[in-house]
Design a protein around this motif. Structure first.
Motif, PDB file in Angstrom:
ATOM      1  N   LEU A  82      13.926 -27.542 -17.538  1.00 14.86           N
ATOM      2  CA  LEU A  82      14.180 -26.230 -18.130  1.00 14.86           C
ATOM      3  C   LEU A  82      13.766 -26.193 -19.596  1.00 14.86           C
ATOM      4  CD1 LEU A  82      17.731 -25.435 -16.648  1.00 14.86           C
ATOM      5  CD2 LEU A  82      15.499 -24.651 -15.822  1.00 14.86           C
ATOM      6  N   VAL A  83      13.634 -27.389 -20.217  1.00 12.64           N
ATOM      7  CA  VAL A  83      13.329 -27.426 -21.651  1.00 12.64           C
ATOM      8  C   VAL A  83      12.082 -28.247 -21.984  1.00 12.64           C
ATOM      9  CG1 VAL A  83      15.725 -27.048 -22.350  1.00 12.64           C
ATOM     10  CG2 VAL A  83      14.907 -29.383 -22.003  1.00 12.64           C
ATOM     11  N   MET A  84      11.465 -28.881 -20.969  1.00 14.02           N
ATOM     12  CA  MET A  84      10.264 -29.677 -21.232  1.00 14.02           C
ATOM     13  C   MET A  84       9.401 -29.729 -19.976  1.00 14.02           C
ATOM     14  SD  MET A  84      11.728 -33.636 -21.169  1.00 14.02           S
ATOM     15  CE  MET A  84      12.902 -33.318 -22.491  1.00 14.02           C
ATOM     16  N   PRO A  85       8.124 -30.101 -20.087  1.00 14.39           N
ATOM     17  CA  PRO A  85       7.258 -30.205 -18.909  1.00 14.39           C
ATOM     18  C   PRO A  85       7.788 -31.256 -17.930  1.00 14.39           C
ATOM     19  CG  PRO A  85       5.954 -30.218 -20.926  1.00 14.39           C
ATOM     20  CD  PRO A  85       7.388 -30.353 -21.339  1.00 14.39           C
ATOM     21  N   PRO A  86       7.548 -31.070 -16.622  1.00 11.56           N
ATOM     22  CA  PRO A  86       8.035 -32.018 -15.618  1.00 11.56           C
ATOM     23  C   PRO A  86       7.584 -33.452 -15.858  1.00 11.56           C
ATOM     24  CG  PRO A  86       7.286 -30.011 -14.551  1.00 11.56           C
ATOM     25  CD  PRO A  86       6.900 -29.889 -15.993  1.00 11.56           C
ATOM     26  N   ALA A  87       6.343 -33.655 -16.295  1.00  9.60           N
ATOM     27  CA  ALA A  87       5.858 -35.019 -16.531  1.00  9.60           C
ATOM     28  C   ALA A  87       6.669 -35.698 -17.627  1.00  9.60           C
ATOM     29  CB  ALA A  87       4.374 -35.006 -16.889  1.00  9.60           C
ATOM     30  N   ALA A  88       6.993 -34.959 -18.693  1.00 11.22           N
ATOM     31  CA  ALA A  88       7.796 -35.522 -19.774  1.00 11.22           C
ATOM     32  C   ALA A  88       9.200 -35.854 -19.291  1.00 11.22           C
ATOM     33  CB  ALA A  88       7.859 -34.535 -20.941  1.00 11.22           C
ATOM     34  N   ALA A  89       9.774 -34.972 -18.475  1.00  9.35           N
ATOM     35  CA  ALA A  89      11.111 -35.212 -17.929  1.00  9.35           C
ATOM     36  C   ALA A  89      11.116 -36.457 -17.042  1.00  9.35           C
ATOM     37  CB  ALA A  89      11.571 -33.993 -17.136  1.00  9.35           C
ATOM     38  N   ALA A  90      10.076 -36.614 -16.215  1.00  7.91           N
ATOM     39  CA  ALA A  90       9.989 -37.770 -15.321  1.00  7.91           C
ATOM     40  C   ALA A  90       9.908 -39.068 -16.106  1.00  7.91           C
ATOM     41  CB  ALA A  90       8.784 -37.628 -14.399  1.00  7.91           C
ATOM     42  N   ASN A  91       9.156 -39.083 -17.192  1.00  5.12           N
ATOM     43  CA  ASN A  91       9.064 -40.278 -18.030  1.00  5.12           C
ATOM     44  C   ASN A  91      10.426 -40.643 -18.622  1.00  5.12           C
ATOM     45  OD1 ASN A  91       6.210 -41.494 -18.633  1.00  5.12           O
ATOM     46  ND2 ASN A  91       5.871 -39.301 -18.450  1.00  5.12           N
ATOM     47  N   LEU A  92      11.214 -39.630 -18.999  1.00  2.00           N
ATOM     48  CA  LEU A  92      12.506 -39.890 -19.617  1.00  2.00           C
ATOM     49  C   LEU A  92      13.518 -40.488 -18.637  1.00  2.00           C
ATOM     50  CD1 LEU A  92      13.431 -36.969 -22.065  1.00  2.00           C
ATOM     51  CD2 LEU A  92      12.701 -39.299 -22.607  1.00  2.00           C
ATOM     52  N   LEU A  93      13.410 -40.134 -17.368  1.00  2.00           N
ATOM     53  CA  LEU A  93      14.449 -40.591 -16.437  1.00  2.00           C
ATOM     54  C   LEU A  93      14.155 -41.956 -15.813  1.00  2.00           C
ATOM     55  CD1 LEU A  93      13.570 -40.218 -13.177  1.00  2.00           C
ATOM     56  CD2 LEU A  93      13.824 -37.815 -13.773  1.00  2.00           C
ATOM     57  N   LEU A  94      12.960 -42.518 -16.063  1.00  2.00           N
ATOM     58  CA  LEU A  94      12.590 -43.773 -15.403  1.00  2.00           C
ATOM     59  C   LEU A  94      13.561 -44.916 -15.687  1.00  2.00           C
ATOM     60  CD1 LEU A  94       8.694 -43.729 -15.896  1.00  2.00           C
ATOM     61  CD2 LEU A  94       9.962 -43.349 -13.764  1.00  2.00           C
ATOM     62  N   MET A  95      13.712 -45.285 -16.953  1.00  4.00           N
ATOM     63  CA  MET A  95      14.537 -46.449 -17.280  1.00  4.00           C
ATOM     64  C   MET A  95      16.020 -46.222 -17.007  1.00  4.00           C
ATOM     65  SD  MET A  95      12.390 -48.711 -17.865  1.00  4.00           S
ATOM     66  CE  MET A  95      13.603 -49.982 -18.216  1.00  4.00           C
TER      67      MET A  95
ATOM     68  N   PHE B 129      16.340 -46.463  -4.231  1.00  2.00           N
ATOM     69  CA  PHE B 129      16.207 -45.653  -5.451  1.00  2.00           C
ATOM     70  C   PHE B 129      15.428 -46.400  -6.536  1.00  2.00           C
ATOM     71  CE2 PHE B 129      20.334 -43.107  -4.481  1.00  2.00           C
ATOM     72  CZ  PHE B 129      19.646 -42.409  -3.500  1.00  2.00           C
ATOM     73  N   CYS B 130      15.677 -47.713  -6.658  1.00  2.00           N
ATOM     74  CA  CYS B 130      14.910 -48.501  -7.630  1.00  2.00           C
ATOM     75  C   CYS B 130      13.432 -48.509  -7.248  1.00  2.00           C
ATOM     76  CB  CYS B 130      15.457 -49.927  -7.705  1.00  2.00           C
ATOM     77  SG  CYS B 130      16.986 -50.108  -8.649  1.00  2.00           S
ATOM     78  N   ALA B 131      13.154 -48.713  -5.952  1.00  2.00           N
ATOM     79  CA  ALA B 131      11.768 -48.722  -5.485  1.00  2.00           C
ATOM     80  C   ALA B 131      11.119 -47.357  -5.692  1.00  2.00           C
ATOM     81  CB  ALA B 131      11.719 -49.115  -4.008  1.00  2.00           C
ATOM     82  N   ALA B 132      11.866 -46.274  -5.409  1.00  2.00           N
ATOM     83  CA  ALA B 132      11.312 -44.923  -5.566  1.00  2.00           C
ATOM     84  C   ALA B 132      11.015 -44.622  -7.039  1.00  2.00           C
ATOM     85  CB  ALA B 132      12.282 -43.893  -5.001  1.00  2.00           C
ATOM     86  N   THR B 133      11.865 -45.114  -7.930  1.00  2.00           N
ATOM     87  CA  THR B 133      11.626 -44.893  -9.356  1.00  2.00           C
ATOM     88  C   THR B 133      10.382 -45.640  -9.827  1.00  2.00           C
ATOM     89  OG1 THR B 133      14.024 -44.716  -9.656  1.00  2.00           O
ATOM     90  CG2 THR B 133      12.689 -44.921 -11.643  1.00  2.00           C
ATOM     91  N   LEU B 134      10.209 -46.876  -9.339  1.00  2.00           N
ATOM     92  CA  LEU B 134       8.992 -47.629  -9.666  1.00  2.00           C
ATOM     93  C   LEU B 134       7.768 -46.955  -9.057  1.00  2.00           C
ATOM     94  CD1 LEU B 134      10.325 -51.267  -9.178  1.00  2.00           C
ATOM     95  CD2 LEU B 134       9.777 -50.142 -11.348  1.00  2.00           C
TER      96      LEU B 134
END
Length: 245
Positions: free
Chosen positions: A38-51, A175-180
């Motif tokens: 809602l506040v940033m592009p999806p690619a940026a959001a995806a990068n933030l949630l990885l770790m 979930f760990c595998a899906a995140t990787l």
């Protein structure tokens, strides 16, 4: 949006996402992805949630005595996740035509509706050996396009008939595998941002705090009531995102 405002908003998002995970045991990346976009592009959001997603799922991998047999059982699923995330014909998170927001909204609505109906898929039985890679591939492709890896992964895992502790462990592995796999998909799409991934470690604090609060809430509030409210909220968020896109 200035850096301080973004830091505050993202911290509140991960606090809320961790709280949901603390109450129902899953949903952190779903909530984080849905709200961050809602506040940033999806690619940026995806990068933030990885770790934060990987680290908060590590505890679910234990104990090691049952980890290896489960990993062998889920091997086909995991291979499918990586293949689907890197080789698919769907629009990527890096696209600028807002297709990712629309797809994410659709996934949130579908997942919310399915969860409210709560009908479990039939056990795969002898078909598991070939069905797991297909489910993994579909999940990986959807993950690369939306950043969300609950459909069809979670319904399929629930159909395997695992007892409670092994189910929690299987979800942690998947979930760990899906995140990787999501990380691999971002790399393939040219939108993997190492600096943003590194900075995302700061959101571990609100995520873990949220999980701690959520675990306390779980002891005081009916889990079924909380789940219904959560999935209705997901549906409304998905509809809003589809309308905006």
């Amino acid at each position: 949006m200035d850096t301080a405002t973004l830091l505050l908003i993202a911290s509140l998002v991960f606090l809320a996402a961790g709280l949901v995970k603390g109450v129902i045991g899953l949903g952190m990346p779903t909530v984080a992805m849905g709200l961050l976009t809602l506040v940033m592009p999806p690619a940026a959001a995806a990068n933030l949630l990885l770790m934060p997603t990987i680290i908060t799922n590590l505890w679910q991998l234990m104990p090691l005595a049952t980890f290896r047999p489960l990993l062998r059982r889920l091997a086909g699923l995991i291979v499918g996740l990586f293949v689907g995330a890197t080789f698919n014909g769907l629009p990527s998170l890096g696209d600028t035509d807002r297709s990712a927001e629309a797809a994410l909204g659709i996934i949130l609505v579908v997942y919310g509706l399915w969860a409210l109906v709560a009908r479990r898929l039939p056990p795969p039985g002898r078909h598991e050996v070939w069905l797991s890679p297909i489910v993994g591939y579909l999940t990986g492709a959807i993950t690369a396009a939306t950043g969300i890896f609950v459909v069809p992964l979670v319904p399929y895992l629930q159909s395997l008939g695992l007892e409670k502790d092994r189910m929690v462990q299987a979800m942690g592995i998947a979930f760990c595998a899906a995140t990787l796999a999501l990380m691999a998909g971002l790399g393939t799409g040219g939108v993997l941002d190492a600096s943003r991934i590194g900075s995302s470690l700061v959101y571990l604090v609100p995520a873990i705090l949220g999980m701690w609060v959520g675990q306390h809430i779980r002891r005081r509030v009916s889990e079924s009531t909380f789940k219904r409210g959560f999935f209705v909220a997901l549906i409304l968020l998905g509809l809003y995102m589809m309308r905006q896109a």
